[in-house]
Design a protein around this motif. Structure first.
Motif, mmCIF file in Angstrom:
data_model
loop_
_atom_site.group_PDB
_atom_site.id
_atom_site.type_symbol
_atom_site.label_atom_id
_atom_site.label_comp_id
_atom_site.label_asym_id
_atom_site.label_seq_id
_atom_site.Cartn_x
_atom_site.Cartn_y
_atom_site.Cartn_z
ATOM 1 N N GLU A 69 -39.350 -26.102 30.033
ATOM 2 C CA GLU A 69 -38.514 -25.790 31.184
ATOM 3 C C GLU A 69 -37.338 -24.932 30.782
ATOM 4 O O GLU A 69 -36.938 -24.902 29.623
ATOM 5 C CB GLU A 69 -38.002 -27.075 31.839
ATOM 6 C CG GLU A 69 -37.123 -27.923 30.936
ATOM 7 C CD GLU A 69 -36.726 -29.249 31.558
ATOM 8 O OE1 GLU A 69 -36.917 -29.442 32.764
ATOM 9 O OE2 GLU A 69 -36.218 -30.097 30.828
ATOM 10 N N PHE A 70 -36.804 -24.213 31.748
ATOM 11 C CA PHE A 70 -35.542 -23.523 31.569
ATOM 12 C C PHE A 70 -34.468 -24.469 32.071
ATOM 13 O O PHE A 70 -34.621 -25.097 33.107
ATOM 14 C CB PHE A 70 -35.518 -22.221 32.368
ATOM 15 C CG PHE A 70 -36.418 -21.167 31.786
ATOM 16 C CD1 PHE A 70 -36.007 -20.423 30.695
ATOM 17 C CD2 PHE A 70 -37.665 -20.928 32.325
ATOM 18 C CE1 PHE A 70 -36.829 -19.451 30.151
ATOM 19 C CE2 PHE A 70 -38.495 -19.967 31.791
ATOM 20 C CZ PHE A 70 -38.076 -19.220 30.697
ATOM 21 N N ILE A 71 -33.383 -24.569 31.350
ATOM 22 C CA ILE A 71 -32.291 -25.454 31.717
ATOM 23 C C ILE A 71 -31.231 -24.621 32.445
ATOM 24 O O ILE A 71 -30.717 -23.654 31.902
ATOM 25 C CB ILE A 71 -31.662 -26.123 30.471
ATOM 26 C CG1 ILE A 71 -32.730 -26.807 29.616
ATOM 27 C CG2 ILE A 71 -30.550 -27.077 30.882
ATOM 28 C CD1 ILE A 71 -33.481 -27.905 30.292
ATOM 29 N N VAL A 72 -30.931 -25.012 33.666
ATOM 30 C CA VAL A 72 -29.917 -24.329 34.461
ATOM 31 C C VAL A 72 -28.547 -24.875 34.073
ATOM 32 O O VAL A 72 -28.366 -26.096 33.979
ATOM 33 C CB VAL A 72 -30.171 -24.543 35.972
ATOM 34 C CG1 VAL A 72 -29.023 -23.993 36.801
ATOM 35 C CG2 VAL A 72 -31.491 -23.915 36.382
ATOM 36 N N ASN A 73 -27.584 -23.992 33.866
ATOM 37 C CA ASN A 73 -26.208 -24.386 33.592
ATOM 38 C C ASN A 73 -25.537 -24.596 34.950
ATOM 39 O O ASN A 73 -25.252 -23.629 35.652
ATOM 40 C CB ASN A 73 -25.495 -23.296 32.795
ATOM 41 C CG ASN A 73 -24.069 -23.643 32.470
ATOM 42 O OD1 ASN A 73 -23.452 -24.487 33.125
ATOM 43 N ND2 ASN A 73 -23.524 -22.984 31.474
ATOM 44 N N PRO A 74 -25.300 -25.855 35.361
ATOM 45 C CA PRO A 74 -24.755 -26.117 36.699
ATOM 46 C C PRO A 74 -23.471 -25.349 37.013
ATOM 47 O O PRO A 74 -23.293 -24.847 38.121
ATOM 48 C CB PRO A 74 -24.508 -27.627 36.706
ATOM 49 C CG PRO A 74 -25.403 -28.174 35.653
ATOM 50 C CD PRO A 74 -25.499 -27.098 34.611
ATOM 51 N N LEU A 132 -23.638 -21.943 38.514
ATOM 52 C CA LEU A 132 -24.020 -21.904 39.924
ATOM 53 C C LEU A 132 -22.943 -22.539 40.801
ATOM 54 O O LEU A 132 -23.171 -22.796 41.983
ATOM 55 C CB LEU A 132 -25.362 -22.606 40.144
ATOM 56 C CG LEU A 132 -26.566 -21.960 39.434
ATOM 57 C CD1 LEU A 132 -27.813 -22.799 39.656
ATOM 58 C CD2 LEU A 132 -26.779 -20.543 39.926
ATOM 59 N N GLY A 133 -21.790 -22.819 40.205
ATOM 60 C CA GLY A 133 -20.676 -23.355 40.974
ATOM 61 C C GLY A 133 -20.614 -24.865 41.047
ATOM 62 O O GLY A 133 -19.758 -25.414 41.739
ATOM 63 N N TYR A 134 -21.508 -25.576 40.353
ATOM 64 C CA TYR A 134 -21.482 -27.045 40.340
ATOM 65 C C TYR A 134 -20.581 -27.491 39.197
ATOM 66 O O TYR A 134 -21.019 -27.682 38.072
ATOM 67 C CB TYR A 134 -22.902 -27.602 40.190
ATOM 68 C CG TYR A 134 -23.734 -27.418 41.421
ATOM 69 C CD1 TYR A 134 -23.791 -28.397 42.391
ATOM 70 C CD2 TYR A 134 -24.450 -26.237 41.632
ATOM 71 C CE1 TYR A 134 -24.542 -28.233 43.539
ATOM 72 C CE2 TYR A 134 -25.200 -26.051 42.784
ATOM 73 C CZ TYR A 134 -25.237 -27.048 43.722
ATOM 74 O OH TYR A 134 -25.964 -26.873 44.864
ATOM 75 N N ASN A 135 -19.294 -27.650 39.510
ATOM 76 C CA ASN A 135 -18.293 -27.914 38.486
ATOM 77 C C ASN A 135 -17.908 -29.381 38.339
ATOM 78 O O ASN A 135 -17.142 -29.724 37.453
ATOM 79 C CB ASN A 135 -17.046 -27.072 38.776
ATOM 80 C CG ASN A 135 -17.350 -25.596 38.651
ATOM 81 O OD1 ASN A 135 -17.891 -25.164 37.650
ATOM 82 N ND2 ASN A 135 -17.041 -24.829 39.678
ATOM 83 N N THR A 136 -18.406 -30.239 39.212
ATOM 84 C CA THR A 136 -18.105 -31.667 39.118
ATOM 85 C C THR A 136 -19.379 -32.430 38.782
ATOM 86 O O THR A 136 -20.369 -32.363 39.504
ATOM 87 C CB THR A 136 -17.511 -32.203 40.443
ATOM 88 O OG1 THR A 136 -16.292 -31.503 40.706
ATOM 89 C CG2 THR A 136 -17.235 -33.692 40.364
ATOM 90 N N CYS A 137 -19.334 -33.125 37.658
ATOM 91 C CA CYS A 137 -20.447 -33.990 37.244
ATOM 92 C C CYS A 137 -19.929 -35.414 37.288
ATOM 93 O O CYS A 137 -18.878 -35.732 36.722
ATOM 94 C CB CYS A 137 -20.890 -33.644 35.830
ATOM 95 S SG CYS A 137 -22.116 -34.788 35.155
ATOM 96 N N ALA A 138 -20.655 -36.270 38.007
ATOM 97 C CA ALA A 138 -20.235 -37.669 38.111
ATOM 98 C C ALA A 138 -21.417 -38.589 37.853
ATOM 99 O O ALA A 138 -22.570 -38.223 38.080
ATOM 100 C CB ALA A 138 -19.653 -37.947 39.496
ATOM 101 N N THR A 192 -17.422 -29.380 43.888
ATOM 102 C CA THR A 192 -16.003 -29.754 43.780
ATOM 103 C C THR A 192 -15.881 -31.260 43.950
ATOM 104 O O THR A 192 -16.837 -31.935 44.361
ATOM 105 C CB THR A 192 -15.163 -29.071 44.886
ATOM 106 O OG1 THR A 192 -15.629 -29.562 46.154
ATOM 107 C CG2 THR A 192 -15.258 -27.553 44.830
ATOM 108 N N ASN A 193 -14.689 -31.764 43.705
ATOM 109 C CA ASN A 193 -14.427 -33.185 43.975
ATOM 110 C C ASN A 193 -14.566 -33.477 45.467
ATOM 111 O O ASN A 193 -15.046 -34.548 45.846
ATOM 112 C CB ASN A 193 -13.030 -33.580 43.489
ATOM 113 C CG ASN A 193 -12.941 -33.648 41.977
ATOM 114 O OD1 ASN A 193 -13.939 -33.536 41.274
ATOM 115 N ND2 ASN A 193 -11.736 -33.807 41.472
ATOM 116 N N ASN A 194 -14.144 -32.535 46.324
ATOM 117 C CA ASN A 194 -14.289 -32.728 47.767
ATOM 118 C C ASN A 194 -15.759 -32.783 48.169
ATOM 119 O O ASN A 194 -16.139 -33.559 49.047
ATOM 120 C CB ASN A 194 -13.571 -31.625 48.546
ATOM 121 C CG ASN A 194 -12.069 -31.816 48.539
ATOM 122 O OD1 ASN A 194 -11.575 -32.934 48.408
ATOM 123 N ND2 ASN A 194 -11.334 -30.724 48.678
#
Length: 165
Positions: A68-73, A76-82, A127-129
């Motif tokens: 697989e290719f691993i997408v860097n979140p 793509l604007g996905y800056n919050t990981c929870a 984002t957090n929102n």
């Protein structure tokens, strides 16, 4: 030639026979899934056909599954990981909660766990929102879900495959 055969965790099925050549192949292809088989063959001192057969066997045994290719979140604007621990009203709601979680694209991992939480998920949001909106409007609407406990990741220090020995 060293052969490794151990029992699975459930102690019913023996693990597949993996020898030193298989281990070397696994180390090479897990470092770079796009490495040409001829390069793997040169590193291992065998023919390209032998590598192709070994990799196909490892795929058939389920030791590896595709590439697989691993997408860097963040790209793509996905800056919050929870990470979220989910508490259920009752254990019987597990399956329906998991099915509801599958419908939320931002939930990228889901684990059935022991301990305090019934389910533990990883969620990627912009984002957090965005995270708060997912919690308020999607997660809290799932029937059978009692409550959540959220941990925001500030930075991933490392991620790796299991060791191949």
């Amino acid at each position: 030639m060293k052969k490794i055969s151990k029992m699975n965790q459930d102690h019913t099925d023996p693990l597949p026979q993996i020898d030193e050549l298989d281990e070397k192949i696994l180390r090479l292809i897990t470092k770079n899934a796009r490495i040409p088989f001829l390069e793997v063959a040169r590193e291992c001192g065998v023919s390209g056909a032998a590598i192709h057969q070994r990799v196909q066997r490892l795929l058939n045994l389920g030791v590896v599954s595709g590439s697989e290719f691993i997408v860097n979140p963040s790209k793509l604007g996905y800056n919050t990981c929870a990470y979220m621990g989910l508490f259920l009203d009752k254990a019987k709601y597990h399956t329906q909660v998991v099915e509801a979680l599958k419908k939320i694209p931002e939930v990228v991992e889901c684990h059935y766990t022991t301990g305090s939480y019934a389910i533990f998920i990883k969620i990627q949001t912009k984002t957090n929102n965005h995270l708060k909106r997912i919690i308020d409007e999607e997660l809290q609407e799932i029937d059978g879900l009692a409550r959540t406990e959220t941990f925001i990741s500030l930075e991933m220090e490392f991620k790796r495959q299991v060791p191949i020995k």
